[in-house]
Design a protein around this motif. Structure first.
Motif, PDB file in Angstrom:
ATOM      1  N   MET A 200       0.922  -1.107   0.057  1.00 50.67           N
ATOM      2  CA  MET A 200      -0.081   0.047  -0.035  1.00 50.67           C
ATOM      3  C   MET A 200       0.909   1.289   0.003  1.00 50.67           C
ATOM      4  SD  MET A 200      -3.351  -0.617  -0.053  1.00 50.67           S
ATOM      5  CE  MET A 200      -4.110   0.969   0.785  1.00 50.67           C
ATOM      6  N   THR A 201       1.860   1.456   0.774  1.00 51.22           N
ATOM      7  CA  THR A 201       2.905   2.415   1.092  1.00 51.22           C
ATOM      8  C   THR A 201       3.596   2.651  -0.362  1.00 51.22           C
ATOM      9  OG1 THR A 201       3.264   2.239   3.183  1.00 51.22           O
ATOM     10  CG2 THR A 201       4.904   3.361   2.069  1.00 51.22           C
ATOM     11  N   GLU A 202       3.903   1.674  -0.892  1.00 56.48           N
ATOM     12  CA  GLU A 202       4.896   1.700  -2.366  1.00 56.48           C
ATOM     13  C   GLU A 202       3.922   2.253  -3.562  1.00 56.48           C
ATOM     14  OE1 GLU A 202       8.202  -1.643  -1.565  1.00 56.48           O
ATOM     15  OE2 GLU A 202       6.458  -2.145  -2.973  1.00 56.48           O
ATOM     16  N   ARG A 203       2.564   1.753  -3.267  1.00 55.86           N
ATOM     17  CA  ARG A 203       1.795   2.076  -4.520  1.00 55.86           C
ATOM     18  C   ARG A 203       1.254   3.448  -4.240  1.00 55.86           C
ATOM     19  NH1 ARG A 203       1.341   1.011  -9.346  1.00 55.86           N
ATOM     20  NH2 ARG A 203       1.743  -1.088  -8.970  1.00 55.86           N
ATOM     21  N   LEU A 204       0.874   3.978  -3.153  1.00 57.58           N
ATOM     22  CA  LEU A 204       0.537   5.450  -2.806  1.00 57.58           C
ATOM     23  C   LEU A 204       1.767   6.239  -3.205  1.00 57.58           C
ATOM     24  CD1 LEU A 204      -1.215   7.458  -1.636  1.00 57.58           C
ATOM     25  CD2 LEU A 204      -0.271   7.047   0.852  1.00 57.58           C
ATOM     26  N   ASN A 205       2.996   5.789  -2.835  1.00 57.95           N
ATOM     27  CA  ASN A 205       4.168   6.763  -3.244  1.00 57.95           C
ATOM     28  C   ASN A 205       4.318   6.958  -4.763  1.00 57.95           C
ATOM     29  OD1 ASN A 205       4.783   6.865  -0.404  1.00 57.95           O
ATOM     30  ND2 ASN A 205       6.349   5.556  -0.591  1.00 57.95           N
ATOM     31  N   GLU A 206       3.900   5.862  -5.412  1.00 56.29           N
ATOM     32  CA  GLU A 206       3.975   6.107  -7.092  1.00 56.29           C
ATOM     33  C   GLU A 206       2.694   6.763  -7.414  1.00 56.29           C
ATOM     34  OE1 GLU A 206       3.833   2.771 -10.600  1.00 56.29           O
ATOM     35  OE2 GLU A 206       5.220   2.183  -8.830  1.00 56.29           O
ATOM     36  N   PHE A 207       1.490   6.440  -6.789  1.00 56.68           N
ATOM     37  CA  PHE A 207       0.408   6.922  -7.474  1.00 56.68           C
ATOM     38  C   PHE A 207       0.282   8.382  -7.063  1.00 56.68           C
ATOM     39  CE2 PHE A 207      -4.343   7.645  -7.134  1.00 56.68           C
ATOM     40  CZ  PHE A 207      -4.683   7.265  -8.590  1.00 56.68           C
ATOM     41  N   ASN A 208       0.730   8.774  -5.771  1.00 60.84           N
ATOM     42  CA  ASN A 208       0.344   9.985  -5.159  1.00 60.84           C
ATOM     43  C   ASN A 208       1.645  10.672  -4.505  1.00 60.84           C
ATOM     44  OD1 ASN A 208      -0.459  12.468  -4.390  1.00 60.84           O
ATOM     45  ND2 ASN A 208      -2.290  11.727  -3.357  1.00 60.84           N
ATOM     46  N   PRO A 209       2.732  11.077  -5.215  1.00 61.39           N
ATOM     47  CA  PRO A 209       4.041  11.222  -4.433  1.00 61.39           C
ATOM     48  C   PRO A 209       3.771  12.335  -3.467  1.00 61.39           C
ATOM     49  CG  PRO A 209       4.291  11.066  -6.813  1.00 61.39           C
ATOM     50  CD  PRO A 209       2.854  11.029  -6.789  1.00 61.39           C
ATOM     51  N   THR A 210       2.821  13.257  -3.585  1.00 56.99           N
ATOM     52  CA  THR A 210       2.573  14.364  -2.535  1.00 56.99           C
ATOM     53  C   THR A 210       1.436  14.051  -1.481  1.00 56.99           C
ATOM     54  OG1 THR A 210       1.026  15.645  -4.181  1.00 56.99           O
ATOM     55  CG2 THR A 210       3.512  16.107  -4.480  1.00 56.99           C
ATOM     56  N   ALA A 211       1.252  12.821  -1.402  1.00 53.24           N
ATOM     57  CA  ALA A 211       0.208  12.480  -0.406  1.00 53.24           C
ATOM     58  C   ALA A 211       0.212  12.923   0.959  1.00 53.24           C
ATOM     59  CB  ALA A 211      -0.131  11.031  -0.435  1.00 53.24           C
ATOM     60  N   SER A 212      -0.798  13.082   1.707  1.00 54.27           N
ATOM     61  CA  SER A 212      -0.684  13.966   2.971  1.00 54.27           C
ATOM     62  C   SER A 212       0.005  13.137   3.879  1.00 54.27           C
ATOM     63  CB  SER A 212      -2.113  14.406   3.275  1.00 54.27           C
ATOM     64  OG  SER A 212      -2.880  13.342   3.539  1.00 54.27           O
ATOM     65  N   GLU A 213       0.438  13.522   4.885  1.00 57.30           N
ATOM     66  CA  GLU A 213       0.821  12.444   5.994  1.00 57.30           C
ATOM     67  C   GLU A 213      -0.322  11.795   6.745  1.00 57.30           C
ATOM     68  OE1 GLU A 213       3.605  13.007  10.070  1.00 57.30           O
ATOM     69  OE2 GLU A 213       2.947  14.527   9.035  1.00 57.30           O
ATOM     70  N   ALA A 214      -1.367  12.229   6.816  1.00 61.60           N
ATOM     71  CA  ALA A 214      -2.507  11.345   7.173  1.00 61.60           C
ATOM     72  C   ALA A 214      -2.905  10.335   6.360  1.00 61.60           C
ATOM     73  CB  ALA A 214      -3.819  12.497   7.459  1.00 61.60           C
TER      74      ALA A 214
END
Length: 196
Positions: free
Chosen positions: A42-56
């Motif tokens: 989940m972390t790896e996919r989020l980092n790729e999909f939305n590199p500027t995701a909020s901390e929350a």
């Protein structure tokens, strides 16, 4: 404590809780507790999909399945009503587990409330972070869990699940899904589901 340090500390706590998972999965020759591997994906996919995701949102992605094995699907009626009740109870359970850890790590109440909001999937299609989380969940499912699921179920059920998954995603999520490294078998099923 610096934001990045606290985020990593929270990840370590989430992973430590998930290391208690008695279920394991082998990936690229390494055996993982199942929910530890899911959190990493989940972390790896989020980092790729939305590199500027909020901390929350980063926190929520990592703990989305925290200690899920403690409430097995089989402990509910094996019908749609039982499934929906299980899903609702899981959301509250994950939110409580995450809250306890985030308080221990020293997060403020506003961040904790946001993580709870996201874990409970509130305002899907209306809240940007909730939608992003759902997109990432769907992408991780499609890349890693869809094919094993499809091999165990009739094609009509598989296609129905695919169509429901697709409807939950944003156009950006759907676009990313079509670029996943799926097998020919999985891609054929996706093509059938989208053309049905």
């Amino acid at each position: 404590m610096a934001t990045k340090d606290r985020l990593l500390e929270a990840f370590q706590h989430f992973d430590a809780a998930n290391k208690q998972d008695p279920n394991t999965e082998v990936f690229e020759g390494t055996t993982y507790p199942k929910e530890v591997l899911y959190g990493i994906r989940m972390t790896e996919r989020l980092n790729e999909f939305n590199p500027t995701a909020s901390e929350a949102l980063r926190l929520t992605a990592r703990c989305q399945h925290i200690c899920r094995w403690e409430i097995p699907r089989e402990s509910y009626d094996m019908n749609r009503e039982g499934y929906l009740r299980w899903r609702q109870d899981l959301k509250k359970f994950h939110a409580k587990k995450a809250t306890d850890i985030l308080q221990e790590v020293g997060y403020d109440q506003e961040t904790i409330d946001t993580v709870t909001f996201l874990l409970e999937k509130k305002q899907l299609k209306r809240n940007e972070d909730t939608q992003c989380l759902e997109d990432v969940i769907c992408l991780v499912f499609l890349q890693y869990y869809f094919e094993p699921f499809a091999l165990k179920h009739p094609e009509d059920k598989t296609i129905d699940i695919l169509q429901k998954t697709w409807r939950k995603m944003s156009p950006k999520g759907q676009e990313a899904a079509l670029k996943l490294p799926l097998s020919k078998y999985a891609l054929d099923l996706v093509t059938k589901a989208l053309s049905a």
